[in-house]
Design an enzyme around this catalytic site. Structure first.
Site, short mmCIF file in Angstrom:
data_model
loop_
_atom_site.label_atom_id
_atom_site.label_comp_id
_atom_site.label_asym_id
_atom_site.label_seq_id
_atom_site.Cartn_x
_atom_site.Cartn_y
_atom_site.Cartn_z
N GLY A 37 0.80 -1.23 0.00
CA GLY A 37 0.00 0.00 0.00
C GLY A 37 0.83 1.28 0.00
O GLY A 37 0.27 2.36 -0.15
N ARG A 92 -11.86 22.46 8.31
CA ARG A 92 -13.01 22.62 9.22
C ARG A 92 -12.63 22.37 10.68
O ARG A 92 -13.25 22.90 11.58
CB ARG A 92 -14.15 21.69 8.79
CG ARG A 92 -14.88 22.22 7.57
CD ARG A 92 -16.04 21.34 7.15
NE ARG A 92 -15.58 20.17 6.41
CZ ARG A 92 -16.39 19.26 5.88
NH1 ARG A 92 -17.69 19.39 6.02
NH2 ARG A 92 -15.92 18.25 5.22
N ASP A 169 -26.37 28.54 6.43
CA ASP A 169 -26.02 28.79 7.84
C ASP A 169 -25.20 30.08 7.91
O ASP A 169 -24.82 30.66 6.89
CB ASP A 169 -25.22 27.62 8.43
CG ASP A 169 -24.05 27.19 7.56
OD1 ASP A 169 -23.53 28.03 6.80
OD2 ASP A 169 -23.66 26.02 7.62
N LYS A 192 -29.04 27.61 11.63
CA LYS A 192 -28.72 26.18 11.65
C LYS A 192 -28.31 25.71 13.04
O LYS A 192 -27.54 26.37 13.71
CB LYS A 192 -27.57 25.91 10.66
CG LYS A 192 -26.98 24.49 10.72
CD LYS A 192 -26.17 24.19 9.47
CE LYS A 192 -24.80 23.64 9.75
NZ LYS A 192 -24.00 23.39 8.56
N ASP A 219 -23.15 27.51 -0.97
CA ASP A 219 -22.29 27.17 0.18
C ASP A 219 -20.90 26.82 -0.33
O ASP A 219 -20.71 26.62 -1.54
CB ASP A 219 -22.90 26.00 0.96
CG ASP A 219 -22.45 25.98 2.43
OD1 ASP A 219 -21.61 26.82 2.81
OD2 ASP A 219 -22.93 25.11 3.19
C1 R5P Z 1 -20.45 24.05 7.36
O1 R5P Z 1 -20.05 24.99 8.02
C2 R5P Z 1 -20.18 23.96 5.89
O2 R5P Z 1 -20.27 25.19 5.25
C3 R5P Z 1 -21.12 23.00 5.22
O3 R5P Z 1 -22.44 23.45 5.35
C4 R5P Z 1 -21.03 21.63 5.79
O4 R5P Z 1 -19.71 21.28 6.04
C5 R5P Z 1 -21.63 20.65 4.84
O5 R5P Z 1 -21.57 19.37 5.36
P1 R5P Z 1 -22.73 18.33 5.06
O6 R5P Z 1 -22.96 18.32 3.58
O7 R5P Z 1 -22.19 17.01 5.57
O8 R5P Z 1 -23.94 18.76 5.85
#
Ligand code: R5P
Length: 295
Positions: A37, A92, A169, A192, A219
């Site tokens: 791997g 993130r 959000d 959210k 987004d």
């Molecule tokens: C969150 O802050 C991001 O902008 C996205 O809304 C989020 O990471 C999306 O993740 P999922 O598609 O798993 O809800």
């Protein structure tokens, strides 16, 4: 020719579009995988300034190969190594959310900082970290906006006219606002509450008039689709006329695209940062503009 542009096989198509705009040939890194791997990348002939295209979605194996390849580029004399990573992973996890966790954002930025002189990326998911540059001690950073590719695309499509631009959000307000201002449209965000990786509850805040409006949801990332599917259901219940969706980075894990369609999305698009199956808004032009100074 003053620069080289290299890519890995999975990015042949988007890297090829960038190469064409930069008027530079594209050469591919060959990667051998040993029976256990481990990876052994072998880089093509390079130039003192070499641009490397590798988007880092599904990042674990890609990151290791990239760092190994960076060592190889230095060994054959590359002086300036520029990483073009439209999707930058692990951004993130910008703090310890529960005791025992790492701050992955800083670890990954540190690895890239040790290997590259410049990082060019698109809409990195920075929430509490104010600027990408603050994560790097050595490498220069250039952040390209996905909205700069989306805005001209929307001007010539049926999805923008009269639309309300909505972010699902508070963190997405920056992306929604940028697209709305570029198109002269109104925008807003939903409220959210995240209860788990795949469990979010959204609501329309007071004052955001959705009834009868065509909506474009914007987004930076769609992963499982839980956030956007909940947003679509919430907007439909509030009387949205149609719902189009654009995310800069379509990771589309699980059955995300199917879930968005079942929730009622009329159109789903993403940039070509992750080579995934939705309608594509190409980033080559905006990336080429950011890289012109390297030629
Ligand atoms: C969150 O802050 C991001 O902008 C996205 O809304 C989020 O990471 C999306 O993740 P999922 O598609 O798993 O809800």
């Amino acid at each position: 020719m003053s620069i080289a542009l290299h890519a890995f096989e999975e990015d042949r198509a988007p890297a090829g579009r960038l190469a064409a705009l930069l008027d530079t040939p594209l050469s591919l890194v060959q990667t051998h995988t040993f029976p256990d791997g481990e990876s052994l990348p072998c880089v093509p002939k390079a130039m003192p300034t070499t641009l490397v295209y590798r988007s880092l979605d599904r990042p674990n194996a890609k990151l290791v190969e990239l760092l190994l390849a960076a060592d190889a580029w230095r060994r054959i004399g590359v002086h300036r190594l520029v990483l073009v990573a439209p999707y930058l992973p692990y951004m993130r996890q910008d703090k310890v959310f529960s005791e025992g966790e790492p701050v992955s954002q800083r670890v990954v930025a540190g690895l890239l900082d040790s290997a590259f002189d410049r990082i060019v990326t698109v809409d990195p998911h920075l929430h509490r970290t104010k600027s990408l540059a603050s994560l790097f001690n050595h490498a220069e950073c250039t952040v390209v906006r996905g909205g700069d590719a989306l805005i001209p695309f929307l001007r010539s499509s049926p999805f923008a006219a009269g639309s309300l631009i909505v972010g699902p959000d508070a963190e997405s307000e920056q992306w929604a606002r940028y697209v709305a201002e570029g198109l002269g449209l109104r925008h807003g965000v939903l409220a959210k509450q995240r209860r788990g990786d795949r469990d979010v509850v959204l609501s329309v805040p007071p004052g955001l008039e959705v009834h009868g409006a065509p909506v474009l949801l914007v987004d930076d990332i769609c992963s499982t689709g839980a956030t956007l599917a909940a947003a679509i259901r919430t907007l439909k219940a509030a009387g949205a006329k149609t719902i189009a969706v654009f995310v800069t980075h379509g990771l589309w894990t699980d059955a995300a695209i199917g879930d968005l369609r079942s929730a009622g999305a009329d159109w789903i698009a993403a940039s070509d940062s992750c080579n995934q199956p939705a309608e594509e808004v190409g980033l080559a032009k905006v990336l080429a503009a950011a890289l012109r100074n390297e030629i």
